[in-house]
Design a protein around this motif. Structure first.
Motif, short mmCIF file in Angstrom:
data_model
loop_
_atom_site.label_atom_id
_atom_site.label_comp_id
_atom_site.label_asym_id
_atom_site.label_seq_id
_atom_site.Cartn_x
_atom_site.Cartn_y
_atom_site.Cartn_z
N LEU A 273 0.83 -1.21 0.00
CA LEU A 273 0.00 0.00 0.00
C LEU A 273 0.87 1.26 0.00
CD1 LEU A 273 -2.77 -1.04 2.56
CD2 LEU A 273 -3.09 -0.59 0.12
N LEU A 274 1.94 1.23 0.76
CA LEU A 274 2.82 2.40 0.82
C LEU A 274 3.49 2.66 -0.52
CD1 LEU A 274 4.50 1.93 4.33
CD2 LEU A 274 2.71 3.55 3.70
N ARG A 275 4.02 1.63 -1.12
CA ARG A 275 4.70 1.81 -2.41
C ARG A 275 3.72 2.31 -3.47
NH1 ARG A 275 8.84 -2.86 -4.19
NH2 ARG A 275 8.56 -1.68 -6.12
N SER A 276 2.55 1.72 -3.53
CA SER A 276 1.55 2.13 -4.52
C SER A 276 1.16 3.59 -4.31
CB SER A 276 0.32 1.23 -4.43
OG SER A 276 -0.71 1.70 -5.26
N PHE A 277 0.91 3.97 -3.06
CA PHE A 277 0.48 5.33 -2.76
C PHE A 277 1.58 6.34 -3.06
CE2 PHE A 277 0.08 8.72 0.55
CZ PHE A 277 -1.07 9.32 0.06
N LEU A 278 2.79 6.07 -2.61
CA LEU A 278 3.89 7.01 -2.85
C LEU A 278 4.17 7.17 -4.34
CD1 LEU A 278 6.46 6.19 -0.01
CD2 LEU A 278 4.50 7.73 0.01
N ASP A 279 4.11 6.07 -5.07
CA ASP A 279 4.34 6.15 -6.51
C ASP A 279 3.26 6.99 -7.20
OD1 ASP A 279 6.53 4.53 -6.18
OD2 ASP A 279 5.57 2.71 -6.96
N ARG A 280 2.02 6.83 -6.76
CA ARG A 280 0.91 7.55 -7.39
C ARG A 280 0.91 9.04 -7.05
NH1 ARG A 280 -3.58 6.30 -5.17
NH2 ARG A 280 -2.98 4.59 -3.78
N CYS A 281 1.28 9.37 -5.82
CA CYS A 281 1.13 10.76 -5.39
C CYS A 281 2.36 11.60 -5.70
CB CYS A 281 0.83 10.83 -3.89
SG CYS A 281 2.24 10.52 -2.83
N ALA A 282 3.47 11.00 -6.08
CA ALA A 282 4.71 11.76 -6.28
C ALA A 282 4.57 12.91 -7.28
CB ALA A 282 5.84 10.82 -6.69
N PRO A 283 4.02 12.71 -8.50
CA PRO A 283 3.95 13.83 -9.44
C PRO A 283 3.06 14.96 -8.94
CG PRO A 283 3.69 11.73 -10.57
CD PRO A 283 3.59 11.44 -9.11
N ALA A 284 1.90 14.59 -8.35
CA ALA A 284 0.96 15.61 -7.89
C ALA A 284 1.55 16.39 -6.72
CB ALA A 284 -0.36 14.96 -7.49
N SER A 285 2.22 15.66 -5.80
CA SER A 285 2.75 16.33 -4.62
C SER A 285 3.89 17.27 -4.99
CB SER A 285 3.21 15.31 -3.58
OG SER A 285 4.21 14.47 -4.09
N SER A 286 4.70 16.88 -6.00
CA SER A 286 5.80 17.75 -6.42
C SER A 286 5.24 19.07 -6.97
CB SER A 286 6.65 17.05 -7.48
OG SER A 286 7.26 15.90 -6.95
N GLY A 287 4.16 18.97 -7.74
CA GLY A 287 3.56 20.19 -8.26
C GLY A 287 2.97 21.05 -7.16
N ARG A 288 2.40 20.41 -6.15
CA ARG A 288 1.81 21.15 -5.04
C ARG A 288 2.89 21.93 -4.28
NH1 ARG A 288 0.92 20.26 0.41
NH2 ARG A 288 -0.93 21.27 1.25
N ILE A 289 4.02 21.27 -4.04
CA ILE A 289 5.11 21.93 -3.30
C ILE A 289 5.64 23.11 -4.11
CG2 ILE A 289 7.48 21.61 -2.50
CD1 ILE A 289 6.62 18.75 -1.74
N ALA A 290 5.78 22.93 -5.42
CA ALA A 290 6.27 24.03 -6.26
C ALA A 290 5.31 25.21 -6.18
CB ALA A 290 6.42 23.55 -7.69
N ALA A 291 3.99 24.91 -6.18
CA ALA A 291 3.00 25.98 -6.14
C ALA A 291 3.04 26.71 -4.81
CB ALA A 291 1.61 25.40 -6.37
#
Length: 293
Positions: A273-291
């Motif tokens: 569950l952790l690997r699946s979640f981290l893999d899925r959220c990485a692109p979205a979270s990177s954009g959020r941090i940049a914003a």
């Protein structure tokens, strides 16, 4: 059992045991009570294999970290937040994926509300929240008075907390055969017995999560995953649903045949569950941090 927290650093003049495994995107794991970073030992390999750099530590007053003598040193949930902040500076982490269990979840909630731009994602596993703690059983012990347990002979103390720890898992035979005695050693040796009450039990107070609970809606936009043992009798599953309702967009996974120490009962499933979640959220979270930056 070989420690995971095999390095040491002074934080606020107190020694904190910590460890790092793997390479890749940073992940920080926060354990709870009455455990230590060892509770993550069977989950870390899945994260490392997935290309993540895992950072663990023993909370101040727990595990292999210092057990301060001075009673004014704060080892509560709120007192652990500056420890986490200083460790991230020591590790050179501008941000991370944050994964927390039990009272570690209280630390994580406070940290996220204070510094959401430093969190790529948040996973909460059988955590304290709102006024969910201490558990009914612990409340009964505290109301009956802790003096007798503090002063109990070592063998009596160990027997009492052996039964207490066994109530955290469904697979009791596996727990007995693996980590139970290690956790007991941390709680029941001459230092551990007094430390358990000074640094852990006396800080079991929902004031450390009640205020955060009123503001969890502010985590909207942060990828949040909640994992819960269906048979958790310390933090019953109703709290998982309340957390999901309070955090917009949070996803929830309830694991069958799983108690409060979920990483002892279902480490393989949690790793997936952790690997699946981290893999899925990485692109979205990177954009959020940049914003946010």
């Amino acid at each position: 059992m070989k420690p995971i927290a095999d390095r040491h650093v002074l934080i606020q003049n107190c020694r904190i045991a910590h460890g790092i495994r793997g390479e890749g995107a940073p992940v920080v794991l926060i354990h709870g009570t009455p455990s230590s970073s060892l509770i993550w030992r069977n989950v870390i390999p899945a994260l490392v294999a997935g290309g993540y750099k895992v950072h663990v530590f023993d909370l101040l007053g727990y595990g292999l970290s210092e057990r301060p003598w001075a009673p004014d040193i704060d080892t509560s949930v709120s007192g652990q937040v500056p420890i986490l902040e200083a460790l991230m500076e020591h590790w050179g982490l501008a941000d991370c994926h944050l994964i927390a269990h039990d009272i570690g979840g209280g630390v994580a909630q406070q940290f996220c509300l204070k510094a959401a731009d430093r969190v790529r994602s948040l996973t909460l596993i059988d955590v304290v929240s709102f006024d969910s703690w201490p558990s009914q059983r612990t409340q009964e012990q505290m109301q009956a008075g802790l003096d007798a347990l503090i002063a109990a002979p070592a063998e009596e103390h160990r027997a009492h907390f052996r039964e207490w720890l066994l109530s955290t898992v469904e697979n009791k035979d596996r727990f007995k055969a693996t980590s139970l005695d290690t956790f007991l050693d941390l709680l029941s040796n001459p230092v551990g017995q007094a430390s358990l009450f000074q640094h852990q039990v006396r800080h079991y107070d929902p004031k450390h999560t009640s205020e955060a609970g009123r503001h969890l809606g502010k985590l909207a936009g942060l990828p949040v995953q909640i994992i819960w043992g269906e048979n958790d009798n310390w933090q019953v599953v109703d709290w998982a649903y309340k957390l999901k309702s309070a955090i917009p967009g949070a996803e929830l996974h309830v694991l069958p045949d799983c108690g409060h120490f979920a990483m002892e009962d279902q480490p393989e499933e949690i790793g997936k569950l952790l690997r699946s979640f981290l893999d899925r959220c990485a692109p979205a979270s990177s954009g959020r941090i940049a914003a946010l930056g």
